[in-house]
Design an enzyme around this catalytic site. Structure first.
Site, PDB file in Angstrom:
ATOM      1  N   ASN A 104       0.856  -1.199   0.000  1.00 18.20           N
ATOM      2  CA  ASN A 104       0.000   0.000   0.000  1.00 18.20           C
ATOM      3  C   ASN A 104       0.884   1.239   0.000  1.00 18.20           C
ATOM      4  OD1 ASN A 104       0.554   0.822   2.847  1.00 18.20           O
ATOM      5  ND2 ASN A 104      -0.333  -1.187   3.233  1.00 18.20           N
ATOM      6  N   LYS A 140     -13.323   0.976  15.961  1.00 23.20           N
ATOM      7  CA  LYS A 140     -12.031   0.292  16.110  1.00 23.20           C
ATOM      8  C   LYS A 140     -11.562   0.299  17.561  1.00 23.20           C
ATOM      9  CE  LYS A 140     -10.588   0.638  11.436  1.00 23.20           C
ATOM     10  NZ  LYS A 140     -10.000   1.392  10.365  1.00 23.20           N
TER      11      LYS A 140
HETATM   12  N1  CTP Z   1      -3.474  -3.143  12.429  1.00 25.38           N
HETATM   13  C1  CTP Z   1      -2.661  -4.157  12.901  1.00 25.38           C
HETATM   14  N2  CTP Z   1      -2.678  -5.378  12.285  1.00 25.38           N
HETATM   15  C2  CTP Z   1      -3.470  -5.598  11.223  1.00 25.38           C
HETATM   16  C3  CTP Z   1      -4.301  -4.560  10.725  1.00 25.38           C
HETATM   17  C4  CTP Z   1      -4.269  -3.340  11.351  1.00 25.38           C
HETATM   18  O1  CTP Z   1      -1.931  -3.953  13.878  1.00 25.38           O
HETATM   19  N3  CTP Z   1      -3.454  -6.787  10.648  1.00 25.38           N
HETATM   20  C5  CTP Z   1      -3.468  -1.844  13.130  1.00 25.38           C
HETATM   21  C6  CTP Z   1      -2.940  -0.694  12.321  1.00 25.38           C
HETATM   22  O2  CTP Z   1      -1.551  -0.549  12.511  1.00 25.38           O
HETATM   23  C7  CTP Z   1      -3.728   0.467  12.900  1.00 25.38           C
HETATM   24  C8  CTP Z   1      -5.057  -0.147  13.290  1.00 25.38           C
HETATM   25  O3  CTP Z   1      -4.818  -1.535  13.406  1.00 25.38           O
HETATM   26  O4  CTP Z   1      -3.138   0.943  14.076  1.00 25.38           O
HETATM   27  C9  CTP Z   1      -6.173   0.097  12.339  1.00 25.38           C
HETATM   28  O5  CTP Z   1      -5.770  -0.202  11.027  1.00 25.38           O
HETATM   29  P1  CTP Z   1      -6.768   0.017   9.820  1.00 25.38           P
HETATM   30  O6  CTP Z   1      -6.131  -0.494   8.567  1.00 25.38           O
HETATM   31  O7  CTP Z   1      -7.301   1.420   9.828  1.00 25.38           O
HETATM   32  O8  CTP Z   1      -7.980  -0.892  10.237  1.00 25.38           O
HETATM   33  P2  CTP Z   1      -8.286  -2.386  10.011  1.00 25.38           P
HETATM   34  O9  CTP Z   1      -8.251  -3.096  11.309  1.00 25.38           O
HETATM   35  O10 CTP Z   1      -7.394  -2.957   8.948  1.00 25.38           O
HETATM   36  O11 CTP Z   1      -9.787  -2.286   9.522  1.00 25.38           O
HETATM   37  P3  CTP Z   1     -10.387  -1.827   8.099  1.00 25.38           P
HETATM   38  O12 CTP Z   1      -9.310  -2.081   7.078  1.00 25.38           O
HETATM   39  O13 CTP Z   1     -11.568  -2.703   7.941  1.00 25.38           O
HETATM   40  O14 CTP Z   1     -10.732  -0.372   8.229  1.00 25.38           O
END
Ligand code: CTP
Length: 407
Positions: A209, A335
């Protein structure tokens, strides 16, 4: 913490960059600092004392022999009042006179008389900056503990290009913040994740990404400035790790999960800034995939959620980021609860905001108040974020605090 109510003497010497000094004063005051301006005679050729008085809200100091100063010794009063002296712009002439200990005007004299840290933001033609005389002066001043900020490289007012531009006001504000970086996290171990992850499809392709890692690296640096022992678990980025931070480089989300789990056992704070890939290919091809077929389906499987896993352990104060393209507050609150973390820092991504940008804005959401941090440089934002985390962490973990007091 921060620079609220700090006393800053801003020295302005006579260079074209003096026009930026008014903006610098405004920014310092926006952060709650009190600013007194001292101008050299030449500075007045570039910006008026009236302007500086208006933006600083204080009388401007121009003369060494000032009958208005209480004991007739303006330089001593200012030298004692200052928590920091910042000279911006610092011309080649000012730098030379300071190197040689001249005490022939107010600004030079107060730099000699103060015990506060002195920082200079050089601004001059690139040839003047590179001249051996200037370079030797700079080396001497550095050895004496004077902070040299910049200069930046780029187009100059004289039409030339090269090193010599004064740093931008926002960068100088960052530097002033750094002077006051507190020991708020002294003795604490902080683990930070940063950057994107890389989920291999085959040996040369993968899913990733647009995360640049800038925010995570800035957070790691700010935590280190606050005295923490910092481990930065980073996906692939082009950034150099901050000084005094231990870097653990990883590729995939699973690698990041493993590295974090082996580091958080004795950590007090975990800050998940990384943009972790939610899914990875079920298996990566051993050989480069050839384009024999018209369509190609890659089956994906969910990655472990690192933040949720750390939050469940209950030994760490956990902070998550929420990168959202819409309904920021709503998604961030979801979240906070779903992952069971202590604080969420939410930001908008997409349309050039967030990931690759140099500036960012955040909405801090926990189970109490909500605080909005306006758009500013990522290092500056990171310092404020670390202060906010430290406040909440100390409020939540007084037991840890008293243990630390006895160490
Ligand atoms: N995060 C993590 N491990 C993952 C996914 C996310 O530690 N496998 C952490 C990210 O570093 C961030 C938080 O969770 O601090 C939220 O990440 P985000 O991508 O916004 O959310 P997701 O949990 O991936 O949810 P979505 O993609 O459905 O919005």
């Amino acid at each position: 913490m921060g620079i609220s109510n700090k006393h800053i003497v801003l020295g302005v010497s006579g260079g074209i960059a003096a026009y930026k000094s008014a903006d610098l004063v405004r920014r310092l005051r926006e952060h709650g600092a009190q600013v007194k301006v001292v101008m050299t005679a030449n500075a007045e050729q570039f910006i008026t004392a009236l302007t500086m008085q208006a933006v600083s809200g204080q009388p401007v100091h121009l003369s060494l022999l000032d009958p208005a100063a209480e004991a007739g010794m303006g330089h001593i009063e200012l030298a004692r009042w200052a928590d920091v002296v910042l000279v911006a712009p610092a011309t080649a002439n000012f730098i030379a006179r300071l190197t040689h200990g001249s005490a022939d005007d107010l600004l030079n004299t107060l730099c000699l008389a103060t015990e506060a840290p002195v920082m200079l933001a050089p601004a001059m033609n690139q040839q003047m900056w590179q001249d051996p005389a200037t370079q030797e002066n700079i080396t001497t001043l550095k050895n004496r503990g004077v902070g040299i900020l910049g200069p930046g490289v780029g187009d100059q007012a004289c039409g030339e290009t090269g090193p010599g531009r004064m740093l931008e006001p926002a960068e100088l504000v960052d530097a002033v913040f750094a002077v006051f970086a507190s020991g708020a996290l002294e003795g604490d171990k902080v683990v930070v994740t940063a950057g994107p992850t890389w989920e291999a499809i085959d040996p040369v392709r993968g899913i990733t990404n647009l995360s640049s890692g800038k925010m995570g690296y800035a957070v790691a640096e700010a935590a280190s400035e606050a005295g923490a022992q910092v481990v930065l678990v980073s996906g692939p980025t082009c950034l150099a790790p901050p000084e005094n931070v231990r870097l653990v480089s990883v590729c995939s989300a699973q690698n990041m999960y493993d590295a974090v789990m082996s580091e958080v056992g004795d950590a007090q704070i975990f800050i998940a800034v990384a943009a972790v890939a939610d899914y990875r290919p079920v298996s990566a091809a051993q050989e480069k995939i050839k384009k024999h077929r018209d369509t190609l389906t890659i089956e994906l499987v969910k990655n472990p959620d690192i933040l949720s896993a750390v939050a469940q352990r209950d030994n760490c104060f956990t902070v998550g980021f929420a990168a959202e393209t819409s309904s920021i507050e709503k998604h961030a609150r979801e979240k906070l609860e779903k992952k069971g973390v202590d604080l969420i820092a939410a930001n908008k991504v997409g349309d050039g905001e967030g990931f690759t940008a140099d500036d960012n804005a955040l909405l801090l959401i926990d189970r109490g108040e909500m605080r909005s941090l306006p758009s500013m440089s990522k290092p500056q934002l990171a310092r404020i974020l670390i202060q906010e985390i430290s406040k909440r962490y100390h409020a939540k973990s007084p037991a840890q605090d008293s243990r630390r007091a006895h160490r």
